[in-house]
Design a protein around this motif. Structure first.
Motif, PDB file in Angstrom:
ATOM      1  N   LEU A   1      -6.691 -10.048 -12.855  1.00  0.00           N
ATOM      2  CA  LEU A   1      -6.851 -10.861 -11.989  1.00  0.00           C
ATOM      3  C   LEU A   1      -8.099 -10.887 -11.513  1.00  0.00           C
ATOM      4  CD1 LEU A   1      -5.769 -12.165  -9.291  1.00  0.00           C
ATOM      5  CD2 LEU A   1      -5.332 -10.192  -8.454  1.00  0.00           C
TER       6      LEU A   1
ATOM      7  N   ILE B   1      -2.207  -9.864  -4.785  1.00  0.00           N
ATOM      8  CA  ILE B   1      -2.168  -8.595  -5.413  1.00  0.00           C
ATOM      9  C   ILE B   1      -0.630  -7.797  -5.169  1.00  0.00           C
ATOM     10  CG2 ILE B   1      -3.004  -6.199  -5.251  1.00  0.00           C
ATOM     11  CD1 ILE B   1      -5.830  -7.192  -4.915  1.00  0.00           C
TER      12      ILE B   1
ATOM     13  N   GLN C   1       2.051  -6.969  -7.925  1.00  0.00           N
ATOM     14  CA  GLN C   1       2.322  -5.540  -8.078  1.00  0.00           C
ATOM     15  C   GLN C   1       3.924  -5.609  -7.851  1.00  0.00           C
ATOM     16  OE1 GLN C   1       0.318  -3.054  -4.910  1.00  0.00           O
ATOM     17  NE2 GLN C   1       1.486  -1.191  -5.676  1.00  0.00           N
TER      18      GLN C   1
ATOM     19  N   SER D   1       1.078  -0.333 -10.132  1.00  0.00           N
ATOM     20  CA  SER D   1      -0.099  -0.342  -9.287  1.00  0.00           C
ATOM     21  C   SER D   1      -1.529  -1.028  -9.767  1.00  0.00           C
ATOM     22  CB  SER D   1      -0.570   1.369  -8.832  1.00  0.00           C
ATOM     23  OG  SER D   1       0.687   1.870  -8.241  1.00  0.00           O
ATOM     24  N   PRO D   2      -2.090  -1.622  -9.042  1.00  0.00           N
ATOM     25  CA  PRO D   2      -3.295  -2.320  -9.555  1.00  0.00           C
ATOM     26  C   PRO D   2      -4.463  -1.253  -9.811  1.00  0.00           C
ATOM     27  CG  PRO D   2      -3.406  -2.404  -7.144  1.00  0.00           C
ATOM     28  CD  PRO D   2      -2.156  -1.883  -7.560  1.00  0.00           C
TER      29      PRO D   2
ATOM     30  N   TYR E   1      -8.483  -1.183 -10.447  1.00  0.00           N
ATOM     31  CA  TYR E   1      -9.628  -1.953  -9.866  1.00  0.00           C
ATOM     32  C   TYR E   1     -10.741  -1.774 -11.059  1.00  0.00           C
ATOM     33  CZ  TYR E   1      -7.764  -3.262  -5.676  1.00  0.00           C
ATOM     34  OH  TYR E   1      -6.867  -3.747  -4.594  1.00  0.00           O
TER      35      TYR E   1
ATOM     36  N   LEU F   1      -1.763  -4.073 -14.460  1.00  0.00           N
ATOM     37  CA  LEU F   1      -2.502  -4.921 -13.489  1.00  0.00           C
ATOM     38  C   LEU F   1      -3.672  -4.775 -13.384  1.00  0.00           C
ATOM     39  CD1 LEU F   1      -2.460  -7.458 -11.435  1.00  0.00           C
ATOM     40  CD2 LEU F   1      -1.538  -5.953  -9.700  1.00  0.00           C
TER      41      LEU F   1
ATOM     42  N   VAL G   1      -7.458  -5.467 -11.910  1.00  0.00           N
ATOM     43  CA  VAL G   1      -8.214  -6.384 -10.765  1.00  0.00           C
ATOM     44  C   VAL G   1      -9.796  -6.271 -11.047  1.00  0.00           C
ATOM     45  CG1 VAL G   1      -8.418  -6.719  -8.458  1.00  0.00           C
ATOM     46  CG2 VAL G   1      -5.992  -5.952  -9.301  1.00  0.00           C
TER      47      VAL G   1
ATOM     48  N   TYR H   1     -10.688   3.353  -9.027  1.00  0.00           N
ATOM     49  CA  TYR H   1      -9.377   3.848  -8.434  1.00  0.00           C
ATOM     50  C   TYR H   1      -9.144   5.110  -8.449  1.00  0.00           C
ATOM     51  CZ  TYR H   1      -4.273   3.688  -8.259  1.00  0.00           C
ATOM     52  OH  TYR H   1      -2.983   3.748  -7.964  1.00  0.00           O
TER      53      TYR H   1
END
Length: 489
Positions: free
Chosen positions: A83, A137, A141, A147-148, A150, A168, A170, A433
């Motif tokens: 993403l 998001i 999710q 969980s995303p 980053y 996922l 990001v 994260y």
């Protein structure tokens, strides 16, 4: 999914009349409503999934319809999702900077356009309500049930993905205009470079993926304020590199967010070669020493965090395997020289097949004496994450313990509230994260379980007693003589 062009990205694949139509369509969207954000979805090269019909011209995609598009794509497509989430985005960004009006050589989206042309399954939604895009998001999710994470390109290169397990990823992309920042065209060009790096890394790992590019809110107001000269690529040029200015923009944005939140201050950063390699944040840093059977406490927070506070970090150093963050103080609990030291290391663990970092020790150095608390057993996180804990202390549910029974640390107490630290894999001036220290069974969960168990036991006992009740074996007959019970002895 079906390929649906916009004037900025598919000029070579769309006839001239259609190009004019799309340009007029984007203007009509702008006139009707300025609260729309485009969403672009595509799959990696070589991956083909069933086509989805794009919305009709002028239709605004809402929350439910966007969720339906994403669900259909992920049900049969790759479940490793990348993403690209830009702070602001509007259709005007593509029509103005995408080379849609004959100046294709000035387009700032070569990597994005190349990915869309190489993908056999792409979908462009030019008008999505920005509350729906803002919630993308959460939608991803829920559908991926994960969980995303980053990420940034450097962290992604160290991560090993598996096509069988969903992920996922990001990537936050900036967007801003102003006299002291990069122009929108240069920022979008830098964002496209980041997307190109990410897709190259994903391709090198041979993991199929689904990519989504959208924004949190529309940038129409910013785009409307730009001059025609900027739109044609004739704005002033900056001498510094794009990467350096992008980092400066992110730092300035982070500092602005911190200023907007009262009572929140930026973390401590240690930089080496102009690159942040360690960060520390805490709501409170407290040390105490035992003197005359009484604990004397000193709060280090005001000298460490806050507006205009610059802690002394000399003695700190970092590399790929070890990091050492040194906070230097003066006149702490009667000691002229006092140091609070965080010693961290990272290495590869064969059992988990990944790299982890640990906070090996927290050291106190004062007037030539060193007190050492061991933290490696309890304070650890994946190497690409930061570590966060509500409370890290040496006396209340201790995560830090003295190194030995004779260590001077037995005369000290340390306490860190809302503690977060990262010594490796940093990108820019933001934590990665966070891996939280909270276990699954908290005190509240245990209280709820014990209370429920007690209620179940009481109910079971009550049912058991009711089942033991016996009815009388004789009853009065209203048509016959009554039962006589003698009252005399």
């Amino acid at each position: 999914m079906a390929s649906s062009g916009t004037a900025s990205l598919f000029l070579q694949r769309i006839p001239g009349s259609m190009t004019v139509f799309l340009a007029v369509f984007s203007v009509l969207i702008t006139v009707q409503c300025d609260e729309q954000v485009p969403v672009i979805i595509w799959t990696s090269e070589g991956v083909s999934i069933p086509q989805q019909a794009p919305p009709t011209a002028g239709h605004i995609v809402g929350h439910q319809q966007l969720a339906s598009y994403l669900e259909k794509a992920l049900n049969v497509g790759p479940r490793n999702v990348v993403l690209f989430l830009q702070d602001k985005m509007s259709i005007e960004d593509f029509t103005m900077y995408g080379g849609a009006f004959g100046n294709k050589q000035d387009g700032v989206f070569p990597n994005l356009e190349g990915a869309l042309q190489a993908s056999s399954s792409s979908l462009v939604l030019p008008a999505v309500s920005w509350p729906a895009s803002n919630a993308v998001i959460g939608q991803l999710q829920d559908q991926l049930e994960t969980s995303p994470l980053y990420m940034d390109p450097e962290t992604l290169s160290q991560l090993r993905l598996n096509a069988s397990s969903p992920a996922l990823l990001v990537f936050r992309l900036p967007y801003g205009t102003g006299s002291d920042l990069l122009s929108a065209k240069e920022i979008l060009s830098g964002n496209d470079e980041v997307m190109g790096q990410v897709m190259t890394i994903m391709k090198s790992q041979s993991v199929p993926f689904t990519a989504v590019y959208t924004g949190l809110q529309p940038s129409r107001k910013e785009a409307a304020s730009m001059s025609l000269e900027a739109g044609l690529g004739g704005g002033r040029s900056l001498l510094q590199s794009k990467g350096r200015y992008r980092d400066q923009w992110r730092d300035r944005e982070r500092q602005q967010r911190v200023k907007e939140q009262p009572g929140v201050y930026p973390p401590v950063e240690f930089k080496e070669d102009d690159k942040t390699c360690m960060m520390l944040w805490a709501k409170g840093l407290t040390v105490s020493i035992l003197r005359n059977n009484r604990w004397e406490e000193h709060d280090l927070t005001p000298a460490t965090f806050g507006e205009g506070v610059s802690p002394k970090l000399h003695g700190s150093d970092c590399d790929q395997s070890k990091s050492r963050l040194v906070l230097n103080y003066e006149n702490v609990l009667g000691h002229r020289s006092f140091k609070l030291i965080f010693v961290m290391s990272q290495r590869h663990y064969t059992v988990s097949a990944r790299r982890w970092f640990t906070l090996d020790a927290v050291e106190l150095e004062y007037d030539g004496t060193k007190a050492t608390f061991n933290g490696s057993r309890n304070i650890y996180a994946p190497a690409e994450y930061s570590y966060r804990c509500k409370s890290v202390s040496s006396f209340r549910w201790p995560l830090l313990v003295p190194r030995s029974a004779k260590d001077p640390a037995n005369q000290w107490r340390v306490s860190f509230d809302d503690f977060q630290i990262q010594g490796f894999s940093l990108s820019g001036s933001e934590f990665s994260y966070a891996s939280d220290c909270a276990g699954f069974f908290s005190a509240g969960i245990w209280m709820g379980l014990l209370t429920s168990l007690l209620m179940v036991l009481v109910l079971t006992y009550g049912l058991h007693m009711i089942m033991q009740l016996l009815t009388m074996d004789r009853f009065d007959d209203p048509k016959g003589p009554g039962i006589s019970v003698p009252q005399t002895e």
